[in-house]
Design an enzyme around this catalytic site. Structure first.
Site, mmCIF file in Angstrom:
data_model
loop_
_atom_site.group_PDB
_atom_site.id
_atom_site.type_symbol
_atom_site.label_atom_id
_atom_site.label_comp_id
_atom_site.label_asym_id
_atom_site.label_seq_id
_atom_site.Cartn_x
_atom_site.Cartn_y
_atom_site.Cartn_z
ATOM 1 N N GLY A 56 0.850 -1.191 0.000
ATOM 2 C CA GLY A 56 0.000 0.000 0.000
ATOM 3 C C GLY A 56 0.880 1.233 0.000
ATOM 4 O O GLY A 56 2.082 1.146 0.278
ATOM 5 N N CYS A 83 5.300 -6.226 1.609
ATOM 6 C CA CYS A 83 5.655 -4.810 1.465
ATOM 7 C C CYS A 83 5.041 -3.991 2.610
ATOM 8 O O CYS A 83 5.412 -4.166 3.755
ATOM 9 C CB CYS A 83 5.247 -4.298 0.087
ATOM 10 N N TYR A 84 4.070 -3.122 2.347
ATOM 11 C CA TYR A 84 3.451 -2.364 3.438
ATOM 12 C C TYR A 84 2.925 -3.321 4.510
ATOM 13 O O TYR A 84 3.050 -3.061 5.712
ATOM 14 C CB TYR A 84 2.298 -1.504 2.906
ATOM 15 N N HIS A 170 7.827 -8.208 -3.380
ATOM 16 C CA HIS A 170 6.506 -8.628 -3.863
ATOM 17 C C HIS A 170 6.583 -10.013 -4.522
ATOM 18 O O HIS A 170 6.928 -10.100 -5.706
ATOM 19 C CB HIS A 170 5.983 -7.622 -4.896
ATOM 20 N N GLU A 172 4.211 -11.683 -5.587
ATOM 21 C CA GLU A 172 3.105 -11.872 -6.542
ATOM 22 C C GLU A 172 3.424 -11.412 -7.955
ATOM 23 O O GLU A 172 2.729 -11.792 -8.893
ATOM 24 C CB GLU A 172 1.843 -11.147 -6.029
ATOM 25 N N ASP A 228 -17.545 -13.152 -21.302
ATOM 26 C CA ASP A 228 -18.224 -13.177 -20.006
ATOM 27 C C ASP A 228 -19.703 -13.531 -20.139
ATOM 28 O O ASP A 228 -20.202 -14.411 -19.434
ATOM 29 C CB ASP A 228 -18.093 -11.822 -19.282
ATOM 30 N N LYS A 370 -10.683 -13.052 -15.082
ATOM 31 C CA LYS A 370 -10.912 -13.306 -16.517
ATOM 32 C C LYS A 370 -10.341 -14.664 -16.961
ATOM 33 O O LYS A 370 -10.993 -15.408 -17.686
ATOM 34 C CB LYS A 370 -10.255 -12.181 -17.328
#
Ligand code: XMP
Length: 514
Positions: A56, A83-84, A170, A172, A228, A370
């Site tokens: 963040g 991180c944050y 990070h 991710e 979708d 998605k």
């Protein structure tokens, strides 16, 4: 229904919040993103196997900083702070966080203690992505340092007994080369997940859930032929069969043969049990668009007319119990994560119909990313050309034809686009390009064909590489392929005497021309 495992991602405003949830789900563990303000009671109710605190933009010690309840760390649920989130864990548990002497942005090498459960199976010197100005200066009591880089002495820390883990970097993002393994270690080894989140299990559970919610109710779905709405329609059809009616409005601004393709899949000769209504409203749209050149006005007209047509059809059906929306998880997250997720208009054109009688909205894909929607589509037997279809704007060719839309311009754009797509396919590039299409400039210019002077339109070919569609760069298409497209379009499409290739990136350009 048996309880499924889940990992809770608490969002502190980091730009990678969705990515964390996606990475966890790629490990076949279900993850949900919720705001950091969630109370401990709410968290207990969700019964997560683990909690991940995102990054963040704040500083933990700033006055307007965003904190979670420190008791979160003693709930007996494993926590990974990123991180944050790592700084917050350190700060709230009595460690020290300071502005780092050197801010780090980008890839860096970190040495990690591979005997940590978090770093099991990782190289002891590994490439990670850092993005921070603060860092942990002193770990809280009970913690040990498990990773450090040249500029960040506490790049990772943990308190095994308390089940608390933290990384300044990070895991991710893909720049963290072994990030996926780190996340998998957290969810499997540390949280003890088994990995029960697969699209097969999603489909089975969802069908049961829809059946019990809808009973014998009547369901209406606006089908656009996009991924979708198509996947949502098939899922609903598997659950309620002929209680579902799908209305497909052909607004005459689709790609070449697209209307027929949609009808082939969903119509009476297709494999699915549902009521399919195709409304051939092409001429209605062309009439409304005649003489209109302003892009936003065109969009509004198309959106409003779409709703009109849809409502007219819905009226013929009478009262329905449920209206299907193809909302997907990024829409839910981006709309602020609250209870009141923005309802995405059917195929994004206008808004929700005002004059359709329905009791409730049903959003069967609401919790899916998605790529998961595509997997569900495959699972349900939808063909590849539909499942891996490129994004196509709701207003269709209306935003690819510069200036006034006419039937002739639509025909030119469709034919040129079909050729471009065919050649890109032949060149083996169709899966690697983010989005590509032919558009029509509003320019007519002089040319010569045989012995005749021509005064015809210029087709614009556009191809962009993009991950998020917020930024994009022009795709490097081999000159030979472009030349073939140019030759074919000029020879095969009547009304065109020039073909141009759009080199513009986004920004400053947009992907669509209008
Ligand atoms: P732009 O042109 O804004 O496009 O760079 C970014 C992405 O959004 C799609 N797009 C739309 N999608 N309704 C939609 O459903 C619209 O009005 C619309 N305008 C643009 C575009 O195709 C690209 O993928």
């Amino acid at each position: 229904m048996e309880k499924k495992e889940m990992v809770l991602v608490l969002d502190f405003g980091g730009q990678y919040n969705q990515l964390i949830a996606r990475r966890v789900r790629e490990c076949n563990v279900y993850a949900e993103v919720h705001p950091y303000t969630m109370t401990l009671d709410e968290i207990r109710k969700m019964d997560p196997k683990g909690i991940i605190l995102t990054g963040g933009p704040n500083s933990v010690y700033a006055e307007d900083s965003v904190h979670c309840d420190p008791a979160l760390f003693s709930m007996g649920i494993p926590v990974l702070g990123i991180c944050y989130g790592s700084q917050l864990m350190a700060y709230l548990l009595g460690g020290t966080v300071r502005t780092a002497p050197i801010s780090e942005y980008g890839s860096t090498s970190v040495s990690v203690n591979t005997s940590s459960k978090l770093f099991h199976g990782i190289s002891d010197e590994t490439e990670v992505y850092m993005s921070h100005t603060d860092h942990i200066a002193k770990v809280p009591e009970g913690f040990e340092i498990t990773g450090s880089s040249a500029a960040c002495p506490i790049a990772a820390m943990e308190n095994v007994a308390a089940g608390l883990y933290a990384t300044q970097f990070h895991p991710e993002v893909t720049h963290t080369v072994e990030g996926k393994k780190i996340i998998s270690n957290f969810v499997y080894t540390i949280c003890g997940c088994k990995g029960d989140w697969t699209m097969g299990s999603f489909v089975d559970n969802k069908i049961k859930e829809i059946r019990s919610r809808i009973g014998n109710g009547r369901v209406l779905c606006a089908l656009s032929g996009g991924v979708d709405s198509s996947v949502a329609a098939v899922l609903m059809s598997k659950a309620v069969g002929r209680n579902l009616t799908c209305v497909f409005v052909d607004h005459g601004l689709l790609r070449k043969n697209e209307g027929d393709e949609v009808e082939k899949i969903f119509g009476p000769s297709g494999p699915y049990e549902l009521n399919f209504i195709r409304v051939n409203a092409q001429q209605r749209f062309y009439r409304k668009l005649a003489g209109v050149t302003e892009p936003e006005k065109k969009r509004k007209i198309i959106g409003a007319e779409f709703i009109n047509v849809f409502e007219e059809e819905a009226k013929k059906i009478g009262t329905v119990d449920f209206l299907v929306q193809g909302t997907i998880y990024p829409d839910v997250i981006e709309s602020g994560l609250g209870d009141s997720a923005v309802i995405k208009s059917h195929h994004n054109v206008g808004g929700l119909p005002d004059h359709v009688d329905f009791k409730e909205i049903i959003e069967p894909l609401r919790m899916l990313f998605k790529d998961e929607v595509r997997k569900v589509g495959k699972e349900l037997g939808l063909p590849d050309n539909l499942v891996f279809r490129q994004p196509f704007p709701g207003p269709g060719l209306g935003v690819r034809i510069v200036g006034e839309v006419t039937e002739e311009k639509v025909r030119i754009t469709q034919d040129a686009d079909a050729i471009f797509r065919e050649e890109i396919e032949k060149a083996g590039m169709s899966k690697s390009i983010g989005q590509y299409f032919a558009a029509l400039s509003n320019m007519r210019s002089v040319g010569v064909m045989g012995d005749f002077r021509t005064y015809d339109y210029a087709v614009v070919l556009r191809a962009v590489d993009t991950g998020d569609f917020m930024t994009a760069s022009c795709t490097d298409i081999p000159f030979k392929v472009l030349q073939t497209c140019m030759n074919r379009i000029i020879n095969e499409v009547k009304g065109v005497n020039r073909v141009m290739f759009d080199l513009t990136s986004k920004p400053p350009g947009t992907i669509e021309l209008e």
